[in-house]
Scaffold this active site. Structure first.
Site, short mmCIF file in Angstrom:
data_model
loop_
_atom_site.label_atom_id
_atom_site.label_comp_id
_atom_site.label_asym_id
_atom_site.label_seq_id
_atom_site.Cartn_x
_atom_site.Cartn_y
_atom_site.Cartn_z
N HIS A 101 50.26 61.38 26.62
CA HIS A 101 49.30 61.12 25.55
C HIS A 101 47.97 61.87 25.70
O HIS A 101 46.90 61.30 25.47
CB HIS A 101 49.04 59.62 25.43
CG HIS A 101 50.20 58.83 24.91
ND1 HIS A 101 51.17 59.37 24.09
CD2 HIS A 101 50.53 57.52 25.07
CE1 HIS A 101 52.06 58.43 23.79
NE2 HIS A 101 51.69 57.31 24.37
N HIS A 174 48.62 55.05 17.72
CA HIS A 174 49.39 54.17 18.59
C HIS A 174 49.15 52.68 18.28
O HIS A 174 49.10 51.85 19.18
CB HIS A 174 49.03 54.46 20.05
CG HIS A 174 50.13 54.21 21.03
ND1 HIS A 174 50.64 52.96 21.28
CD2 HIS A 174 50.84 55.07 21.82
CE1 HIS A 174 51.58 53.05 22.20
NE2 HIS A 174 51.73 54.32 22.54
N GLU A 309 55.26 55.57 15.99
CA GLU A 309 54.41 56.72 16.31
C GLU A 309 55.02 57.98 15.70
O GLU A 309 55.86 58.64 16.32
CB GLU A 309 54.26 56.86 17.82
CG GLU A 309 53.71 55.62 18.52
CD GLU A 309 53.97 55.65 20.00
OE1 GLU A 309 53.52 56.59 20.68
OE2 GLU A 309 54.66 54.72 20.51
#
Length: 344
Positions: A101, A174, A309
């Protein structure tokens, strides 16, 4: 319609976007983090349907990435490296041997400038961050991300990004959804539909193996509605790899306008998702166990929320058969995801 900015106790800015029907989105300029998404149930009761911390200070670390914008690259880059122009480029390893991420200073750690706007049927905010140098990525990233709330009870996310040097880019949000409202129950009774006939296989470290597997005749086939709790405990190696649940990238069927539907029978709330992205990571909160408290005063528990996502996938950096996530300086990254809420 309402759009306002206000200061939080720790100096961040909180933005409130509200439509004419009482749907309300609240987010921070830090990480673009969504802290509240308030929508009605079938009885007209308005409640929060996303997971959020009771204490704002916990967003500074935010290990589950609650509500945050994610980038430059959403997901795991295996072994924290990729090849660019024939040379190995190494990133920080913040998830075992992998890069997750965007690393330690990804979008979830950035302060955005926020500009509000309002039209007859929608209200919105433009989140801008310019020329960010991010965790050993080549080049600088500029993002303009727009959150919109419409009178159709839609939350729209428009993603725009540019770079000054070619680099991988795939952005997402997220947010963890729980349609029961106020986290009354887990998401195991949620009914799921996903327009996907294939998904990416994971290894024991949750990194993609590069194999694209068919969903047909497996617990990964959600092309017809399935109750999550009836599938999540089935005996399937990939479910066990993901700690008894889903944390997998599903390749979406773009012949269908609606890509996903989530429904909670008791509240009557329904979420319908559309997106221009090639796929979605469907994550069912398998690692959500923490002593920290949610806004409702409850401890964070496994399967308390689920994520949709929407994104490209970093496996494309190392494996064939997936949409490229390379962004060149002469191009513009453009994608849109729409979450529409109703009750029945």
């Amino acid at each position: 319609m309402k759009a306002i900015n206000q200061q939080t106790s720790n100096g961040w800015t909180e933005t409130i976007l509200e439509n004419d029907h009482g749907m309300c989105l609240k987010f921070l300029n830090f990480g673009g983090i969504v802290t509240d998404l308030i929508v009605p149930d079938k009885r007209g009761v308005h409640e929060n349907v996303v997971l959020s911390y009771a204490d704002l200070s916990h967003y500074k670390e935010n290990k589950p990435y609650f509500g945050a914008l994610i980038g430059p690259v959403a997901g795991r880059i295996k072994d924290a490296c990729f090849i660019k122009n024939g040379k190995k480029h190494t990133l920080s390893a913040n998830d075992g041997h992998h890069h997750l991420h965007g690393g330690g200073n990804g979008l979830h750690q950035q302060l955005f400038s926020v500009t509000l706007f309002q039209h007859e049927d929608r209200v919105g905010a433009i989140l801008t961050a310019e020329e960010m140098e991010m965790d050993h990525y080549p080049g600088k990233l500029t993002t303009t991300i727009t959150y919109i709330v419409t009178n159709e009870n839609e939350w729209i996310i428009d993603y725009h990004a540019t770079v000054d040097e070619m680099m991988p880019v795939t952005l997402t949000n997220h947010t963890y959804f729980n349609l029961t409202g106020g986290v009354k129950r887990s998401v195991l009774n949620h009914v799921i539909m996903l327009e996907s006939d294939s998904y990416l296989e994971l290894d024991e470290t949750l990194a993609p193996t590069g194999f694209i597997r068919s969903t047909t005749h497996t617990p990964f086939d959600f092309r017809s509605e399935k109750r999550l709790g009836e599938r999540i405990h089935l005996t399937h190696h990939q479910l066990q790899v993901a700690k008894n649940g889903y944390d997998h990238y599903f390749l979406l069927d773009h012949t269908k306008e609606v890509k996903a539907v989530i429904y909670d029978e008791e509240s009557g709330r329904k979420l319908v998702m559309r997106t221009t992205q090639p796929g979605v990571v469907f994550y069912t909160g398998n690692s959500l166990e923490d002593e920290l408290l949610l806004k409702e005063g409850k401890k964070i528990e496994k399967h308390a929320g689920l994520c949709l996502e929407t994104q490209g996938h970093p496996a494309a950096l190392q494996h064939k058969g997936l949409s490229s996530i390379w962004l060149k300086p002469e191009d513009v990254y453009k994608h849109e995801t729409v979450y529409r809420f109703s009750a029945e």
